[in-house]
Design a protein around this motif. Sequence first.
Motif, short mmCIF file in Angstrom:
data_model
loop_
_atom_site.label_atom_id
_atom_site.label_comp_id
_atom_site.label_asym_id
_atom_site.label_seq_id
_atom_site.Cartn_x
_atom_site.Cartn_y
_atom_site.Cartn_z
N LEU A 131 0.82 -1.21 0.00
CA LEU A 131 0.00 0.00 0.00
C LEU A 131 0.86 1.26 0.00
O LEU A 131 0.45 2.31 -0.49
N GLU B 220 -3.24 -1.77 -5.87
CA GLU B 220 -4.21 -0.74 -6.25
C GLU B 220 -5.32 -1.30 -7.13
O GLU B 220 -6.34 -0.65 -7.33
N ARG B 221 -5.13 -2.50 -7.66
CA ARG B 221 -6.18 -3.13 -8.46
C ARG B 221 -7.13 -3.90 -7.55
O ARG B 221 -6.70 -4.61 -6.65
#
Length: 305
Positions: A155, A163-164
């Motif tokens: 993160l 982020e997906r």
Amino acid sequence: MRDEVSRVLAPHTLRVLGGDTRLDARMHYVRLRDLSMSVIRYGGPVRFEAGPAETFFTVFVPLAGEAEARFGSDRVQLTTTTAAVLSPADPVVLRWPGDCAQLVVRLERAGMEARLSELLGAPLRRPLRFAPVLAVDSGNGRSWWRGLRMLLTELDRPGSLIERYAVADMFERTLATALLMGQPSNYTRMLDGEVPAAPTRAVSIALEWIDNHPRSRHTTASLAREADVTERSLQLGFRKHLKMGPMEYLREIRLRGVRDQLRAAQSDAVTVTEVAAEWGFLHAGHFAARYQQRFGERPSETLRR
């Protein structure tokens, strides 16, 4: 500070202890779907008190310093090696010194109980309740903490695959499953109970899905659904016939796939990180260590051949 923390956790009272009422407070917060994390430091001694959360579980993990927690009749001394799990029905009182920084993990109750129901293959008959003490320096707690730290690392890295949505969802499910399987609760006996191993046909169906679609977003739950058995039964079936679990087998197939692709690639056309990511390996360091352990050489050496 009380208002900001209330927005991401729950309404509570906050009282500064001692004669100096000044705080140097900090909070960093991120939410995925059913999991959110906050790093909180008050910079002064405080007393934090909240009623039952009702809709979520909370894990308190000190990153520095110590704190004292009371969950109903349970008392836990929080340290960097001893975390605490707060169940939704319990009120909480924390004596939080100024030098203590804590990672506060919120796990939505609906998601946790849905995952538990999947693991059991049956609806729940009573609310889930965890034991309050979680040792993060040994045993199952250490494994769960390592997984959580890996999520934090991803993160914090711009451009990470975390982020997906699909990747973040996989992390959430893995951490929820690990906590359910590793932390004692009122469902531990049922999770560890006698379950028949999946028959050979069911294991073969799961193997076909992995072998024919190795890059797909498989989970033990999705494979169990295809094979029409419970997750626990499929895990036992795999261990009976292959001496490894479904995700271990999937990792083995993906490692071989990475190796074959690196062997066939031009060293100036691709990078090891790109190929590894295509096969679902998100953490470069962990991937490289596993690869070298499995094949006796670094992935970069395979690519240069």
